[in-house]
Motif scaffolding. Structure first.
Motif, PDB file in Angstrom:
ATOM      1  N   SER A   1      -9.842   0.823   0.343  1.00 51.93           N
ATOM      2  CA  SER A   1      -9.195  -0.162   1.217  1.00 51.93           C
ATOM      3  C   SER A   1      -8.851   0.444   2.578  1.00 51.93           C
ATOM      4  O   SER A   1      -9.151  -0.150   3.613  1.00 51.93           O
ATOM      5  CB  SER A   1      -7.928  -0.739   0.565  1.00 51.93           C
ATOM      6  N   THR A   2      -8.258   1.628   2.588  1.00 52.33           N
ATOM      7  CA  THR A   2      -7.898   2.250   3.861  1.00 52.33           C
ATOM      8  C   THR A   2      -9.152   2.582   4.662  1.00 52.33           C
ATOM      9  O   THR A   2      -9.184   2.381   5.883  1.00 52.33           O
ATOM     10  CB  THR A   2      -7.035   3.507   3.624  1.00 52.33           C
TER      11      THR A   2
ATOM     12  N   ALA B   1      -3.963  -2.106   5.443  1.00 49.81           N
ATOM     13  CA  ALA B   1      -4.487  -1.803   4.110  1.00 49.81           C
ATOM     14  C   ALA B   1      -3.771  -2.666   3.068  1.00 49.81           C
ATOM     15  O   ALA B   1      -4.399  -3.165   2.131  1.00 49.81           O
ATOM     16  CB  ALA B   1      -4.331  -0.320   3.787  1.00 49.81           C
ATOM     17  N   ALA B   2      -2.462  -2.867   3.242  1.00 50.70           N
ATOM     18  CA  ALA B   2      -1.713  -3.744   2.325  1.00 50.70           C
ATOM     19  C   ALA B   2      -2.258  -5.170   2.394  1.00 50.70           C
ATOM     20  O   ALA B   2      -2.389  -5.846   1.367  1.00 50.70           O
ATOM     21  CB  ALA B   2      -0.219  -3.713   2.662  1.00 50.70           C
TER      22      ALA B   2
ATOM     23  N   ASP C   1      -1.488   1.260   7.539  1.00 54.13           N
ATOM     24  CA  ASP C   1      -0.915   1.035   6.210  1.00 54.13           C
ATOM     25  C   ASP C   1      -0.640  -0.439   5.947  1.00 54.13           C
ATOM     26  O   ASP C   1      -0.921  -0.946   4.859  1.00 54.13           O
ATOM     27  CB  ASP C   1       0.364   1.862   6.033  1.00 54.13           C
TER      28      ASP C   1
ATOM     29  N   PRO D   1      -4.491   3.106  -6.481  1.00 58.67           N
ATOM     30  CA  PRO D   1      -5.549   3.974  -5.947  1.00 58.67           C
ATOM     31  C   PRO D   1      -6.317   4.702  -7.047  1.00 58.67           C
ATOM     32  O   PRO D   1      -6.019   5.833  -7.393  1.00 58.67           O
ATOM     33  CB  PRO D   1      -4.776   4.957  -5.060  1.00 58.67           C
TER      34      PRO D   1
ATOM     35  N   ILE E   1      -5.536  -5.290   0.489  1.00 62.68           N
ATOM     36  CA  ILE E   1      -5.240  -5.320  -0.948  1.00 62.68           C
ATOM     37  C   ILE E   1      -4.810  -6.725  -1.363  1.00 62.68           C
ATOM     38  O   ILE E   1      -5.318  -7.290  -2.334  1.00 62.68           O
ATOM     39  CB  ILE E   1      -4.147  -4.284  -1.290  1.00 62.68           C
TER      40      ILE E   1
ATOM     41  N   ASP F   1       0.884  -1.158   0.000  1.00 63.15           N
ATOM     42  CA  ASP F   1       0.000   0.000   0.000  1.00 63.15           C
ATOM     43  C   ASP F   1       0.923   1.208   0.000  1.00 63.15           C
ATOM     44  O   ASP F   1       1.478   1.574   1.035  1.00 63.15           O
ATOM     45  CB  ASP F   1      -0.908  -0.004   1.228  1.00 63.15           C
TER      46      ASP F   1
ATOM     47  N   THR G   1       2.009   5.693  -8.210  1.00 62.93           N
ATOM     48  CA  THR G   1       2.202   4.253  -8.023  1.00 62.93           C
ATOM     49  C   THR G   1       2.814   3.640  -9.276  1.00 62.93           C
ATOM     50  O   THR G   1       3.757   2.843  -9.193  1.00 62.93           O
ATOM     51  CB  THR G   1       0.867   3.568  -7.673  1.00 62.93           C
TER      52      THR G   1
ATOM     53  N   GLY H   1      -1.316  -1.939  -4.533  1.00 62.18           N
ATOM     54  CA  GLY H   1      -2.622  -1.305  -4.587  1.00 62.18           C
ATOM     55  C   GLY H   1      -2.572  -0.135  -5.549  1.00 62.18           C
ATOM     56  O   GLY H   1      -1.662   0.689  -5.483  1.00 62.18           O
TER      57      GLY H   1
ATOM     58  N   GLU I   1      -7.446  -0.644  -5.280  1.00 65.74           N
ATOM     59  CA  GLU I   1      -7.503  -0.494  -3.820  1.00 65.74           C
ATOM     60  C   GLU I   1      -8.511   0.550  -3.364  1.00 65.74           C
ATOM     61  O   GLU I   1      -8.455   1.014  -2.220  1.00 65.74           O
ATOM     62  CB  GLU I   1      -6.117  -0.135  -3.275  1.00 65.74           C
TER      63      GLU I   1
END
Length: 163
Positions: free
Chosen positions: A115-116, A141-142, A138, A78, A145, A25, A92, A76, A112
Motif C-alpha cells: 500500500s505505501t 496509505a490509510a 501515511d 502488513p 487501505i 496505517d 499491529t 492495515g 496492506e
C-alpha cells in the motif's frame, strides 16, 4: 468493553446501513488515518498521528473516532509477500489487543501489502516533492487501505441484495 476483531464479512453483517469507518496505517513512528464518508463509498486521507506512547496514541485515535461517530476501525495488516506474518503484523495485532479495555468499536484487518509503495508511486507520478510526500504518505496509505476494504464491503452488500 473488549475490542471485537471481526472478519470483513462479519463486520459487513454487523454494520448499520450508514456510518463512517476509520482506516489506520500503523507505523513505528506514525499512524496514518483515513475517513470514509457516511455511505462508505469514498476514503479520504485525514491526518497523521506522531506516535509517542500507546496511551496517548489511543487517546488521539479514540477521540477522532468519537468526533466522527466512527462505526468500526479498519487496520492495515502488513503481511509479508508470501502471506505470512512478520514482526510488523504482530505489532499491529498487539496494538489491537491493547485497545481491548478502551473501546467497544469493532475492528477488522485489511491486507496492506504494497500500500505505501503504491501511494508513493502515485505521489511521485504526480510530481509531489519529497517533503510533501513525507507529510502525507501515511494518511494516504490509510486511505488506500480503507478504499480496499470499502470496495469489498460494497461487493458483499451487493451479493447480499442478490440473495
Amino acid at each position: 468493553m473488549p475490542v471485537r476483531l471481526l472478519s470483513l464479512p462479519e463486520l459487513a453483517a454487523e454494520l448499520p446501513p450508514k456510518g463512517r469507518l476509520l482506516g489506520l496505517d500503523l507505523g513505528t513512528k506514525t499512524i496514518g488515518l483515513a475517513l470514509s464518508d457516511v455511505e462508505r463509498r469514498l476514503a479520504s486521507p485525514f491526518e497523521t498521528i506522531r506516535r509517542v506512547k500507546f496511551t496517548r496514541d489511543a487517546e488521539v485515535l479514540l477521540a477522532t473516532a468519537a468526533k466522527f461517530d466512527i462505526q468500526a476501525l479498519v487496520l492495515g495488516l502488513p503481511l509479508n509477500m508470501d502471506g505470512t506474518e512478520g514482526p510488523r503484523a504482530q505489532a499491529t495485532r498487539a496494538f489491537v489487543r491493547a485497545l481491548t479495555p478502551l473501546t467497544a468499536l469493532p475492528c477488522c484487518f485489511w491486507d496492506e501489502r504494497l500500500s505505501t509503495a503504491a501511494v508513493q508511486r502515485d505521489l511521485i507520478a504526480s510530481d509531489v516533492s519529497r517533503a510533501k510526500r513525507a507529510a502525507v504518505i501515511d494518511q494516504m496509505a490509510a486511505a488506500y487501505i480503507l478504499e480496499g476494504a470499502l470496495a469489498r464491503l460494497n461487493r458483499l452488500a451487493a451479493e447480499a441484495r442478490q440473495d
